[in-house]
Motif scaffolding. Structure first.
Motif, PDB file in Angstrom:
ATOM      1  N   VAL A 194     -16.188 -70.157  91.626  1.00 50.18           N
ATOM      2  CA  VAL A 194     -16.392 -69.524  90.317  1.00 50.18           C
ATOM      3  C   VAL A 194     -16.522 -70.579  89.229  1.00 50.18           C
ATOM      4  N   PHE A 195     -15.669 -71.611  89.298  1.00 53.89           N
ATOM      5  CA  PHE A 195     -15.748 -72.709  88.327  1.00 53.89           C
ATOM      6  C   PHE A 195     -17.124 -73.388  88.392  1.00 53.89           C
ATOM      7  N   LEU A 196     -17.638 -73.592  89.609  1.00 56.41           N
ATOM      8  CA  LEU A 196     -18.962 -74.192  89.772  1.00 56.41           C
ATOM      9  C   LEU A 196     -20.046 -73.285  89.189  1.00 56.41           C
ATOM     10  N   ALA A 197     -19.937 -71.978  89.440  1.00 57.36           N
ATOM     11  CA  ALA A 197     -20.933 -71.033  88.915  1.00 57.36           C
ATOM     12  C   ALA A 197     -20.925 -71.040  87.390  1.00 57.36           C
ATOM     13  N   LEU A 198     -19.744 -71.037  86.778  1.00 51.74           N
ATOM     14  CA  LEU A 198     -19.657 -71.071  85.318  1.00 51.74           C
ATOM     15  C   LEU A 198     -20.215 -72.383  84.759  1.00 51.74           C
ATOM     16  N   ALA A 199     -19.908 -73.487  85.457  1.00 52.17           N
ATOM     17  CA  ALA A 199     -20.437 -74.779  85.022  1.00 52.17           C
ATOM     18  C   ALA A 199     -21.953 -74.814  85.126  1.00 52.17           C
ATOM     19  N   ALA A 200     -22.491 -74.178  86.183  1.00 52.97           N
ATOM     20  CA  ALA A 200     -23.942 -74.123  86.353  1.00 52.97           C
ATOM     21  C   ALA A 200     -24.593 -73.302  85.241  1.00 52.97           C
ATOM     22  N   ILE A 201     -23.976 -72.175  84.918  1.00 46.02           N
ATOM     23  CA  ILE A 201     -24.511 -71.336  83.834  1.00 46.02           C
ATOM     24  C   ILE A 201     -24.479 -72.089  82.507  1.00 46.02           C
ATOM     25  N   PHE A 202     -23.368 -72.752  82.250  1.00 51.58           N
ATOM     26  CA  PHE A 202     -23.235 -73.526  81.016  1.00 51.58           C
ATOM     27  C   PHE A 202     -24.320 -74.600  80.929  1.00 51.58           C
ATOM     28  N   TYR A 203     -24.554 -75.309  82.036  1.00 52.81           N
ATOM     29  CA  TYR A 203     -25.558 -76.361  82.034  1.00 52.81           C
ATOM     30  C   TYR A 203     -26.969 -75.783  81.839  1.00 52.81           C
ATOM     31  N   LEU A 204     -27.278 -74.681  82.525  1.00 50.51           N
ATOM     32  CA  LEU A 204     -28.610 -74.082  82.393  1.00 50.51           C
ATOM     33  C   LEU A 204     -28.854 -73.561  80.979  1.00 50.51           C
ATOM     34  N   LEU A 205     -27.800 -73.079  80.332  1.00 47.26           N
ATOM     35  CA  LEU A 205     -27.939 -72.638  78.946  1.00 47.26           C
ATOM     36  C   LEU A 205     -28.289 -73.812  78.033  1.00 47.26           C
ATOM     37  N   THR A 206     -27.606 -74.948  78.254  1.00 44.28           N
ATOM     38  CA  THR A 206     -27.926 -76.116  77.415  1.00 44.28           C
ATOM     39  C   THR A 206     -29.315 -76.655  77.733  1.00 44.28           C
ATOM     40  N   LEU A 207     -29.805 -76.356  78.945  1.00 39.33           N
ATOM     41  CA  LEU A 207     -31.111 -76.862  79.346  1.00 39.33           C
ATOM     42  C   LEU A 207     -32.250 -76.000  78.815  1.00 39.33           C
ATOM     43  N   TRP A 208     -32.035 -74.652  78.779  1.00 36.58           N
ATOM     44  CA  TRP A 208     -33.131 -73.738  78.475  1.00 36.58           C
ATOM     45  C   TRP A 208     -32.988 -72.980  77.152  1.00 36.58           C
ATOM     46  N   ALA A 209     -31.820 -72.998  76.568  1.00 36.07           N
ATOM     47  CA  ALA A 209     -31.631 -72.218  75.331  1.00 36.07           C
ATOM     48  C   ALA A 209     -32.481 -72.793  74.196  1.00 36.07           C
ATOM     49  N   PRO A 210     -33.087 -71.928  73.388  1.00 37.92           N
ATOM     50  CA  PRO A 210     -33.882 -72.414  72.248  1.00 37.92           C
ATOM     51  C   PRO A 210     -32.963 -72.997  71.174  1.00 37.92           C
ATOM     52  N   GLY A 211     -33.513 -73.863  70.394  1.00 37.82           N
ATOM     53  CA  GLY A 211     -32.720 -74.472  69.334  1.00 37.82           C
ATOM     54  C   GLY A 211     -31.949 -75.675  69.834  1.00 37.82           C
ATOM     55  N   GLU A 212     -31.279 -76.333  68.907  1.00 38.03           N
ATOM     56  CA  GLU A 212     -30.568 -77.567  69.226  1.00 38.03           C
ATOM     57  C   GLU A 212     -29.063 -77.393  69.334  1.00 38.03           C
ATOM     58  N   LYS A 213     -28.576 -76.211  68.994  1.00 40.86           N
ATOM     59  CA  LYS A 213     -27.122 -76.027  68.956  1.00 40.86           C
ATOM     60  C   LYS A 213     -26.480 -76.243  70.326  1.00 40.86           C
ATOM     61  N   LEU A 214     -26.999 -75.558  71.366  1.00 40.79           N
ATOM     62  CA  LEU A 214     -26.437 -75.714  72.712  1.00 40.79           C
ATOM     63  C   LEU A 214     -26.867 -77.026  73.366  1.00 40.79           C
ATOM     64  N   LYS A 215     -28.049 -77.522  72.988  1.00 39.02           N
ATOM     65  CA  LYS A 215     -28.522 -78.762  73.594  1.00 39.02           C
ATOM     66  C   LYS A 215     -27.617 -79.942  73.272  1.00 39.02           C
ATOM     67  N   ASN A 216     -26.896 -79.843  72.181  1.00 40.04           N
ATOM     68  CA  ASN A 216     -25.971 -80.918  71.839  1.00 40.04           C
ATOM     69  C   ASN A 216     -24.822 -81.049  72.839  1.00 40.04           C
ATOM     70  N   TYR A 217     -24.615 -79.990  73.606  1.00 43.92           N
ATOM     71  CA  TYR A 217     -23.534 -80.007  74.589  1.00 43.92           C
ATOM     72  C   TYR A 217     -24.039 -80.370  75.994  1.00 43.92           C
ATOM     73  N   SER A 218     -25.282 -80.826  76.102  1.00 43.72           N
ATOM     74  CA  SER A 218     -25.856 -81.073  77.428  1.00 43.72           C
ATOM     75  C   SER A 218     -25.119 -82.166  78.192  1.00 43.72           C
TER      76      SER A 218
END
Length: 273
Positions: free
Chosen positions: A109-133
């Motif tokens: 579950v921790f891996l799945a959440l980490a994967a989701i978090f990473y994919l959000l920083t990779l594909w989310a529009p804008g720079e807000k989440l990308k700062n956490y990449s």
């Protein structure tokens, strides 16, 4: 990167890597137990045989052979080998425990959440989440290490063992089993008594038989001395094999995984920037 992350999540959910690692871990643990049993049996047989004298009395003349004199050089080596096998078996048992821990659903579950978090920083529009990449990739790699590192080091170590060491380990173990049987047989050799009521012809026949036994025992002891010397070589080979499989190779694969993850983290951060 997206495909790699998704594949990682799928493998964690299916447990394919865990099943393969468990198969190799069980096989390695059984091999170590068999070899440890051989070492303990050999140690016990040597302890019994060290004070044994093989006596043959051809024509009433005593001929004694002290088996312990032959076994003294190898006795200390066998005791050290038993200690090494105990450590090796314990190491393999620890790997089994760590493998079950890494397959725990909470880590998946921790891996799945980490994967989701990473994919959000990779594909989310804008720079807000990308700062956490950079944080996201580090969290993802830590989760992947926790989830797959033990299984991968077990698989890697056993692949190396099967390719380069398995045949030598089997041959050395078989040789030690043969040596154990010979030590037990030699230590149980006893003089044949001559009955008082035998006739002269029977006594002559017994003397001839026992003379032949004496020659046979001498030849067997000479062969036995050579086998004991060979046993020392086999013991050293087994010590090297199990130290490599249970200590050196796992440490090497852990180092390799850590370096690979450092490279991936650095490369991903540079690419993101």
């Amino acid at each position: 990167m997206t495909l790699a992350v998704l594949l990682m999540a799928v493998l964690a959910g299916l447990g394919t890597v865990d099943a393969t690692g468990e198969h190799y871990a069980e096989a390695a643990f059984k091999r170590a137990l068999v070899t440890f049993a051989v070492a303990r049996t050999l140690n016990g047989v040597i302890s019994v045989a060290q004070g044994t004298e093989v006596a043959v009395e051809p024509a009433g003349v005593g001929v004694n052979f002290t088996v312990g004199q032959i076994l003294d050089p190898v006795n200390d080596l066998v005791e050290r080998f038993s200690a090494v096998m105990l450590v090796a078996t314990s190491s393999l048992g620890l790997q089994n425990v760590l493998l079950r821990i890494s397959a725990w659903w909470g880590i998946s579950v921790f891996l799945a959440l980490a994967a989701i978090f990473y994919l959000l920083t990779l594909w989310a529009p804008g720079e807000k989440l990308k700062n956490y990449s950079s944080i996201a990739i580090r969290v993802l790699l830590v989760a992947a290490f926790m989830r797959f590192a033990v299984a991968l080091l077990i698989i890697g170590s056993n692949l190396v063992f099967d390719t380069f060491l398995a045949a030598e380990q089997a041959a050395a173990t078989q040789a030690l089993e043969t040596t154990t049987s010979e030590i037990r047989e030699i230590s149980e050799q006893q003089a044949l008594p001559v009955a008082a009521d035998q006739s002269l012809l029977e006594r002559l026949g017994s003397a001839i038989d026992q003379s032949l036994d004496s020659i046979n025992v001498k030849e067997r002891l000479a062969s036995f001395r050579d086998r004991v010397s060979n046993a020392s070589e086999h013991i050293i080979n087994l010590i090297v094999i199990f130290i490599m499989q249970t200590i050196l190779l796992p440490l090497f694969f852990v180092w390799l995984l850590v370096e690979a993850m450092k490279f991936l983290a650095t490369r991903s951060i540079k690419t993101g920037n």
